[in-house]
Design an enzyme around this catalytic site. Structure first.
Site, mmCIF file in Angstrom:
data_model
loop_
_atom_site.group_PDB
_atom_site.id
_atom_site.type_symbol
_atom_site.label_atom_id
_atom_site.label_comp_id
_atom_site.label_asym_id
_atom_site.label_seq_id
_atom_site.Cartn_x
_atom_site.Cartn_y
_atom_site.Cartn_z
ATOM 1 N N ASP A 19 -5.022 13.087 2.062
ATOM 2 C CA ASP A 19 -6.171 13.539 2.851
ATOM 3 C C ASP A 19 -5.784 14.825 3.577
ATOM 4 O O ASP A 19 -4.707 15.417 3.336
ATOM 5 C CB ASP A 19 -6.700 12.415 3.764
ATOM 6 N N CYS A 57 -1.325 10.528 4.053
ATOM 7 C CA CYS A 57 -2.347 10.839 5.054
ATOM 8 C C CYS A 57 -1.594 11.248 6.318
ATOM 9 O O CYS A 57 -0.397 11.554 6.246
ATOM 10 C CB CYS A 57 -3.318 9.666 5.265
ATOM 11 N N THR A 61 -0.509 9.567 8.885
ATOM 12 C CA THR A 61 0.604 8.659 9.181
ATOM 13 C C THR A 61 1.147 7.949 7.951
ATOM 14 O O THR A 61 2.231 7.356 8.017
ATOM 15 C CB THR A 61 0.122 7.559 10.142
ATOM 16 N N HIS A 110 13.613 -4.429 -4.293
ATOM 17 C CA HIS A 110 13.133 -5.780 -3.985
ATOM 18 C C HIS A 110 11.639 -5.971 -4.220
ATOM 19 O O HIS A 110 11.216 -7.072 -4.546
ATOM 20 C CB HIS A 110 13.446 -6.130 -2.520
ATOM 21 N N HIS A 165 13.690 -11.621 -6.885
ATOM 22 C CA HIS A 165 12.672 -10.686 -6.402
ATOM 23 C C HIS A 165 11.457 -10.659 -7.335
ATOM 24 O O HIS A 165 10.340 -10.447 -6.902
ATOM 25 C CB HIS A 165 13.272 -9.290 -6.246
#
Ligand code: RB5
Length: 142
Positions: free
Chosen positions: A9, A66, A68, A99, A134
């Site tokens: 964004d 974005c 954050t 993992h 995993h």
């Protein structure tokens, strides 16, 4: 040629260019679906479009950005089959592949990282899914 998808964004245009340059230097063909300037867009729309493209196939992984990394990773993880890891450092990046077999990574253009973002991205790329116990856990996410 290895293919990767990147989208962003308006909060991560500079970071997008930086990561894209790095991926190209590593030999990836980069499909860029993100915005190129600061015109405001909504991160859920960016994530939805990127996931739809990813699901067409042919991509090694996707990168979502974005301000954050938080909103766009939440949006991506609403889609079945998507395991988008919100990364803050190279340890988490490595673990997200080993993992969790993450198929998307997310970072933030307004975040101050304590390592070069290229190193964080490399830690993810250079790691391998360990499988075994995993795999059982990842299967439970499906
Ligand atoms: C956009 O202003 C900002 O909210 C977005 O880039 C992201 O940080 C949301 O999680």
């Amino acid at each position: 040629m290895k293919q990767v998808l990147i989208s962003n964004d308006h909060g991560a245009t500079v970071l997008k260019r930086r990561i894209k340059t790095h991926l190209e230097a590593r030999g990836y063909q980069v499909k860029d679906l993100g915005v190129q300037d600061e015109s405001s867009v909504d991160y859920p729309d960016v994530a939805d479009q990127a996931v739809a493209e990813f699901k067409k196939g042919g991509y090694d992984f996707g990168v979502l950005l974005c301000g954050t990394g938080i909103g766009i990773s939440i949006a991506a993880n609403r889609h079945g089959g998507i395991r988008c890891a919100l990364l803050y450092d190279s340890f988490g990046a490595k673990m997200s592949k080993e993992h969790n077999d993450a198929n998307f990574i997310a970072l933030g253009g307004r975040v101050h990282y304590h390592e070069a973002v290229e190193d964080i991205v490399d830690a993810y790329i250079d790691a391998e899914f360990e499988g075994g116990r995993h795999e059982r856990r990842v299967d439970k996410l499906k």
